[in-house]
Design a protein around this motif. Structure first.
Motif: not given
Length: 94
Positions: A42-44, A23-27
């Motif tokens: 934040d979800t990550g 999720l960090w990378v996707w964001g």
């Protein structure tokens, strides 16, 4: 074969860590708006810190200073990320 709940929890925490990093990378790479990027981050954070806390709780050795720091500050980061996710929940709807 008996399933040990501790081993299952540790393996699940590693899977959740991978999802959080994803999720960090996707964001970082694919988020269309700054609010979406913030929500992915934040979800990550919630997933990664939760997984780290599970691994700290399930370990069999004595806690180190880093472990104690994570136990104290991890829930603060999780709470802050959840608060920010709640505050930005209606901002990304177009």
């Amino acid at each position: 074969m008996n399933a040990d709940p501790v081993i299952l929890a540790v393996q699940a925490s590693w899977a959740v860590t991978a999802v959080g990093v994803g999720l960090w990378v996707w964001g970082w790479l694919k988020a269309p708006t700054p609010i979406a990027k913030l929500r992915f981050y934040d979800t990550g954070v919630v997933l990664i810190f939760s997984a780290i806390l599970v691994r700290i709780i399930t370990q069999e050795r004595a806690l180190t200073w880093f472990d104690w720091g994570m136990v104290v500050f991890g829930p603060l980061f999780i709470g802050a990320a959840l608060w920010r996710l709640g505050r930005t929940s209606n901002l990304d709807k177009t």
